[in-house]
Design a protein around this motif. Structure first.
Motif, short mmCIF file in Angstrom:
data_model
loop_
_atom_site.label_atom_id
_atom_site.label_comp_id
_atom_site.label_asym_id
_atom_site.label_seq_id
_atom_site.Cartn_x
_atom_site.Cartn_y
_atom_site.Cartn_z
N SER A 208 29.01 59.12 14.92
CA SER A 208 27.92 59.52 15.79
C SER A 208 27.30 60.80 15.24
O SER A 208 27.96 61.60 14.61
CB SER A 208 28.46 59.77 17.20
OG SER A 208 27.47 60.34 18.01
N ALA A 209 26.02 60.95 15.50
CA ALA A 209 25.33 62.15 15.03
C ALA A 209 25.70 63.37 15.86
O ALA A 209 25.66 64.49 15.38
CB ALA A 209 23.82 61.93 15.07
N SER A 210 26.07 63.16 17.13
CA SER A 210 26.33 64.30 18.01
C SER A 210 27.48 65.15 17.49
O SER A 210 28.42 64.65 16.91
CB SER A 210 26.61 63.83 19.43
OG SER A 210 27.78 63.07 19.48
N GLY A 211 27.34 66.44 17.70
CA GLY A 211 28.38 67.36 17.25
C GLY A 211 28.15 67.87 15.83
O GLY A 211 28.84 68.76 15.38
N ARG A 212 27.18 67.32 15.14
CA ARG A 212 26.89 67.75 13.78
C ARG A 212 25.84 68.84 13.82
O ARG A 212 25.05 68.94 14.74
CB ARG A 212 26.35 66.57 12.97
CG ARG A 212 27.29 65.40 12.94
CD ARG A 212 26.70 64.28 12.20
NE ARG A 212 27.01 64.52 10.79
CZ ARG A 212 26.66 63.71 9.82
NH1 ARG A 212 25.97 62.64 10.07
NH2 ARG A 212 26.98 63.97 8.58
#
Length: 98
Positions: free
Chosen positions: A22-26
């Motif tokens: 997932s892209a989140s947290g990057r």
């Protein structure tokens, strides 16, 4: 390749399948780098249709994520700019990882 062989193939790296990260947290920079690399791979055009679709879906996911981060940054900057009435005193708490 026949249908049974295709079902056993691994999804394209960076694809939108369950295995794709997932892209989140990057960070914005990490997500943007992945977006650039994924676009480059698509532009080369040496992919099967399924791979192209998976990479396109990943591009959309990364683009939405990057745009969301930019929107949040814009709100934070606007909160720091003075208005005609004086400085704005709006506190935007940092999210985890920022």
């Amino acid at each position: 390749a026949d249908r049974s062989q295709r079902s056993r193939e691994k999804p394209a790296p960076g694809g939108s399948g369950k295995a794709a990260a997932s892209a989140s947290g990057r960070s914005f920079e990490e997500a943007y780098r992945e977006l650039e690399e994924t676009v480059r791979r698509l532009e080369e055009g040496n992919l099967r249709l399924e791979e192209s679709i998976a990479l396109f879906e990943r591009c959309v996911e990364l683009l939405k994520y990057c745009q969301g981060l930019l929107d949040k940054a814009e709100l934070r900057v606007k909160a720091l700019l003075p208005t005609e009435e004086g400085p704005r005193l709006v506190d935007y708490p940092l999210e985890e990882g920022e």
